[in-house]
Design a protein around this motif. Structure first.
Motif, PDB file in Angstrom:
ATOM      1  N   PHE A   1       7.850   4.277 -11.027  1.00  0.00           N
ATOM      2  CA  PHE A   1       7.824   2.727 -11.599  1.00  0.00           C
ATOM      3  C   PHE A   1       7.528   1.912 -10.192  1.00  0.00           C
ATOM      4  O   PHE A   1       8.289   2.092  -9.072  1.00  0.00           O
ATOM      5  CB  PHE A   1       8.819   2.109 -12.087  1.00  0.00           C
ATOM      6  N   VAL A   2       6.339   1.271 -10.176  1.00  0.00           N
ATOM      7  CA  VAL A   2       6.301   0.487  -9.216  1.00  0.00           C
ATOM      8  C   VAL A   2       5.825  -1.063  -9.940  1.00  0.00           C
ATOM      9  O   VAL A   2       5.734  -1.193 -10.940  1.00  0.00           O
ATOM     10  CB  VAL A   2       4.987   0.906  -8.238  1.00  0.00           C
TER      11      VAL A   2
ATOM     12  N   ALA B   1       4.623  10.564  -6.299  1.00  0.00           N
ATOM     13  CA  ALA B   1       5.891  10.879  -7.331  1.00  0.00           C
ATOM     14  C   ALA B   1       5.355  11.317  -8.630  1.00  0.00           C
ATOM     15  O   ALA B   1       5.708  12.481  -9.071  1.00  0.00           O
ATOM     16  CB  ALA B   1       6.743   9.633  -7.288  1.00  0.00           C
ATOM     17  N   VAL B   2       4.502  10.700  -9.001  1.00  0.00           N
ATOM     18  CA  VAL B   2       3.820  10.859 -10.433  1.00  0.00           C
ATOM     19  C   VAL B   2       2.992  12.378 -10.058  1.00  0.00           C
ATOM     20  O   VAL B   2       3.225  13.435 -11.257  1.00  0.00           O
ATOM     21  CB  VAL B   2       2.975  10.050 -10.954  1.00  0.00           C
TER      22      VAL B   2
ATOM     23  N   THR C   1      -4.704  -1.760  -3.350  1.00  0.00           N
ATOM     24  CA  THR C   1      -6.017  -1.786  -4.309  1.00  0.00           C
ATOM     25  C   THR C   1      -6.392  -0.157  -3.868  1.00  0.00           C
ATOM     26  O   THR C   1      -6.827   0.627  -5.007  1.00  0.00           O
ATOM     27  CB  THR C   1      -7.172  -2.506  -3.793  1.00  0.00           C
ATOM     28  N   GLU C   2      -6.528   0.297  -2.609  1.00  0.00           N
ATOM     29  CA  GLU C   2      -7.023   1.668  -2.505  1.00  0.00           C
ATOM     30  C   GLU C   2      -5.856   2.919  -3.306  1.00  0.00           C
ATOM     31  O   GLU C   2      -6.600   3.737  -3.810  1.00  0.00           O
ATOM     32  CB  GLU C   2      -7.019   1.867  -1.072  1.00  0.00           C
ATOM     33  N   ALA C   3      -4.955   2.437  -3.248  1.00  0.00           N
ATOM     34  CA  ALA C   3      -3.925   3.595  -3.901  1.00  0.00           C
ATOM     35  C   ALA C   3      -4.105   3.100  -5.520  1.00  0.00           C
ATOM     36  O   ALA C   3      -3.873   4.286  -6.452  1.00  0.00           O
ATOM     37  CB  ALA C   3      -2.434   3.277  -3.433  1.00  0.00           C
TER      38      ALA C   3
ATOM     39  N   HIS D   1       0.715  -1.155  -0.084  1.00  0.00           N
ATOM     40  CA  HIS D   1       0.113  -0.041  -0.110  1.00  0.00           C
ATOM     41  C   HIS D   1       0.953   1.351  -0.089  1.00  0.00           C
ATOM     42  O   HIS D   1       0.747   2.365  -0.843  1.00  0.00           O
ATOM     43  CB  HIS D   1      -0.875  -0.043   1.057  1.00  0.00           C
ATOM     44  N   SER D   2       1.849   1.100   0.706  1.00  0.00           N
ATOM     45  CA  SER D   2       2.694   2.363   0.806  1.00  0.00           C
ATOM     46  C   SER D   2       3.500   2.721  -0.594  1.00  0.00           C
ATOM     47  O   SER D   2       3.883   3.702  -0.771  1.00  0.00           O
ATOM     48  CB  SER D   2       3.827   2.386   2.016  1.00  0.00           C
ATOM     49  N   GLN D   3       3.913   1.562  -0.732  1.00  0.00           N
ATOM     50  CA  GLN D   3       4.723   1.354  -2.177  1.00  0.00           C
ATOM     51  C   GLN D   3       3.844   2.382  -3.276  1.00  0.00           C
ATOM     52  O   GLN D   3       4.438   2.926  -3.882  1.00  0.00           O
ATOM     53  CB  GLN D   3       5.093  -0.014  -2.583  1.00  0.00           C
ATOM     54  N   PHE D   4       2.660   1.739  -3.506  1.00  0.00           N
ATOM     55  CA  PHE D   4       1.820   2.310  -4.564  1.00  0.00           C
ATOM     56  C   PHE D   4       1.375   3.746  -4.314  1.00  0.00           C
ATOM     57  O   PHE D   4       1.334   4.688  -5.214  1.00  0.00           O
ATOM     58  CB  PHE D   4       0.728   1.435  -4.715  1.00  0.00           C
ATOM     59  N   GLU D   5       1.414   4.150  -2.975  1.00  0.00           N
ATOM     60  CA  GLU D   5       1.157   5.496  -2.765  1.00  0.00           C
ATOM     61  C   GLU D   5       2.342   6.330  -3.030  1.00  0.00           C
ATOM     62  O   GLU D   5       2.321   7.531  -3.500  1.00  0.00           O
ATOM     63  CB  GLU D   5       0.911   5.503  -1.217  1.00  0.00           C
TER      64      GLU D   5
END
Length: 406
Positions: A88-89, A80-81, A100-102, A71-75
Motif C-alpha cells: 500500500f502507498v 514489493a508487489v 509519476t515515473e514509478a 518517487h522512492s515511496q512508489f518504487e
C-alpha cells in the motif's frame, strides 16, 4: 458461483466516527498488507499516521518503510508487489506527480499495487484542497481509477481495490481517490468489518509471476520494436477484462457484507423520472443531491449521477443511462487547458461516451470547486437551472465556471 457468506450482523465488529483517511487505514489493516511505504504530504498523511499506530499498538504487522520522497515511496511499493507482497502507498497533488515515473512503470508492468490519492490541487500556486488533476494524470496508462463519496465507501472500496487489482485476469494497479479536505478530513459513521469477513472476501495475494531468486524471470525488459506492441495489447485486454471482474467482486462483497452496491460504476439519485441531471465525481455528490431535492420542490425534474469508476470507463452502461435525459450537466473538479470547447476532463469523457448514442442529450460543462473552493447547494441549483434552460444550439455557451471571481 454463490459465496458462502457470514451473516450480515457478524460481518461487522463495530461502528466508529472516522474521517476518510482513517477509514482507508482500517481497510489496509484488514487486508493484511505486507509492505507499507510512507512519505507525508497533505491531505493524505493521516492514513500513514493511523497505520503506524496500528503497528505500534500490535493490532497489525507490516513492513513500514519511510521513504525519502514520493518517487522512492512508489518504487518501494512497486518492487514489493513484484516479489509477491501485498503493498500500500499513497500521496497527493505534487507528490503524486513526483512519483509519476514509478506510477507509469507499475501500470505497464501489470503490478497490482493499491494506492490512495488524496486529491489535491497541483502547485503552483499551492493549495491543500481538492482538485482531481493529480489522479487524472494516470487515466490512460493502465491504472484503474475510482472515486468515493463517503468514508464508508473509502473503506469498502479499498478492500474491493485489492480484490480487483490482484485478480489474475486483471493484475493492474488501482488508485482510490478521496477529495482532499472534504473527504480526507471530514468524519462519517463507518461500519468496520471483522477480519474473518474480510478474509472470506479477499484471498491472499499469490501472483503467478513474481521476482524469485529460485525461479528467475524478467519483469520490464527492454523490448523495443520486437515486443512493445504486443505488451501494450496485453495491457489493453486486461483493461477490458477489468469490468467483468469489478461486477463479480461487488456482487460477492454485497453477499458477504450485506451492502447494496447495485451498480459498481455509478450511483443514480432521483433519476427515475428526471429530465435533467448533473454528473460528477467525489464529494460534490453531497451538495448536488441537496440541490436536486430543492429543484424538485420548484417543479424541475432533476437528478444526480455520482460516477465512481473512471477507469475502466462504464461506456455502455453510462450511455444507456444518460440517453434517458434531455440535458446533462457535467461537473469537473479539474482543469484541462486548451481542449476542444475548453471543457474539463470528465466533460470530454462523457461527451465522447455519448457520441454514438442514438439519442444525444444536450451536454454542458461546469468547472467548479478548484483548489478546495466550496461548491454550494446554490451553485449546484444554478447548474441545474442552466441545463434546464439550455437550447442546445451552436451559439450556446458550453462551459461555465462556477464561483469564480471575474
Amino acid at each position: 458461483m454463490a459465496v458462502e457468506s457470514v451473516s450480515v450482523k457478524s460481518a461487522y465488529e463495530r461502528e466508529e466516527l472516522l474521517n476518510g483517511c482513517q477509514a482507508v487505514s482500517h481497510a489496509v489493516r484488514l487486508a493484511d498488507v505486507d509492505v507499507v511505504a510512507a512519505y507525508p504530504i497533505r491531505p493524505y498523511t493521516e492514513v500513514m499516521d493511523q497505520i503506524s499506530k496500528f503497528i505500534a499498538d500490535g493490532e497489525f504487522y507490516a513492513e513500514y518503510i519511510i521513504a525519502d520522497g514520493e518517487h522512492s515511496q512508489f518504487e518501494i511499493g512497486k518492487h514489493a508487489v513484484s516479489v509477491g507482497a501485498r503493498a500500500f502507498v499513497g500521496s497527493s497533488g505534487t507528490g503524486w506527480m513526483y512519483a509519476t515515473e514509478a506510477l507509469v512503470a507499475t501500470a505497464t508492468d501489470r503490478l497490482p499495487l493499491v494506492a490512495m490519492c488524496g486529491n489535491r490541487a497541483l502547485d503552483d500556486p499551492g493549495a491543500f484542497g481538492v482538485e482531481h488533476n493529480d489522479a487524472l494524470m494516470l487515466r490512460d496508462v493502465g491504472w484503474n481509477l475510482v472515486w468515493v463519496d463517503t468514508a464508508q465507501q473509502a473503506l469498502d472500496t479499498t478492500l474491493l481495490a485489492y480484490r480487483i487489482a490482484e485478480d489474475p485476469a486483471v493484475m493492474m494497479p488501482t488508485a482510490v481517490s478521496l477529495d482532499g479536505a472534504f473527504l480526507t478530513h471530514s468524519q462519517h459513521m463507518v461500519k468496520i468489518p471483522t477480519k474473518e469477513a474480510v478474509d472470506q472476501f479477499l484471498p491472499p495475494y499469490n501472483p503467478k509471476v513474481k521476482l524469485d531468486p529460485d525461479n528467475p524471470v524478467s519483469i520490464a525488459p527492454q523490448a523495443n520494436e520486437d515486443w512493445v506492441m504486443e505488451i501494450r495489447r496485453q495491457n489493453y485486454e486486461a483493461g477490458k477484462r477489468a469490468k467483468g471482474v469489478i461486477y463479480r467482486a461487488y456482487r460477492e462483497f454485497n453477499e458477504i457484507f450485506g451492502t447494496h452496491y447495485e451498480n459498481p460504476f455509478f450511483e443514480e439519485f432521483m433519476t427515475a423520472d428526471a429530465d435533467f441531471v448533473l454528473i460528477g465525481m467525489g464529494s460534490i455528490a453531497m451538495p448536488a443531491k441537496a440541490a436536486v431535492k430543492e429543484m424538485r420542490r420548484k417543479g424541475v425534474k432533476a437528478g444526480y449521477i455520482s460516477l465512481h469508476w473512471l477507469r475502466p470507463f462504464p461506456t455502455e452502461e453510462l450511455r444507456k443511462a444518460l440517453s434517458r435525459f434531455r440535458g446533462i450537466g457535467v461537473i469537473d473538479r479539474d482543469f484541462a487547458i486548451g481542449t476542444p470547447d475548453l471543457g474539463g476532463v470528465l466533460f470530454h469523457e462523457i461527451r465522447s461516451c455519448m457520441y454514438r448514442s442514438s439519442s444525444r442529450p444536450n451536454i454542458l460543462n461546469f468547472i467548479s470547486g478548484l483548489g478546495a473552493r466550496d461548491t454550494s447547494i446554490e451553485d449546484c441549483m444554478r447548474m441545474i437551472d442552466i441545463v434546464s434552460h439550455a437550447k442546445g444550439d451552436e451559439t450556446e455557451q458550453v462551459v461555465t465556471w462556477i464561483g469564480v471571481r471575474e
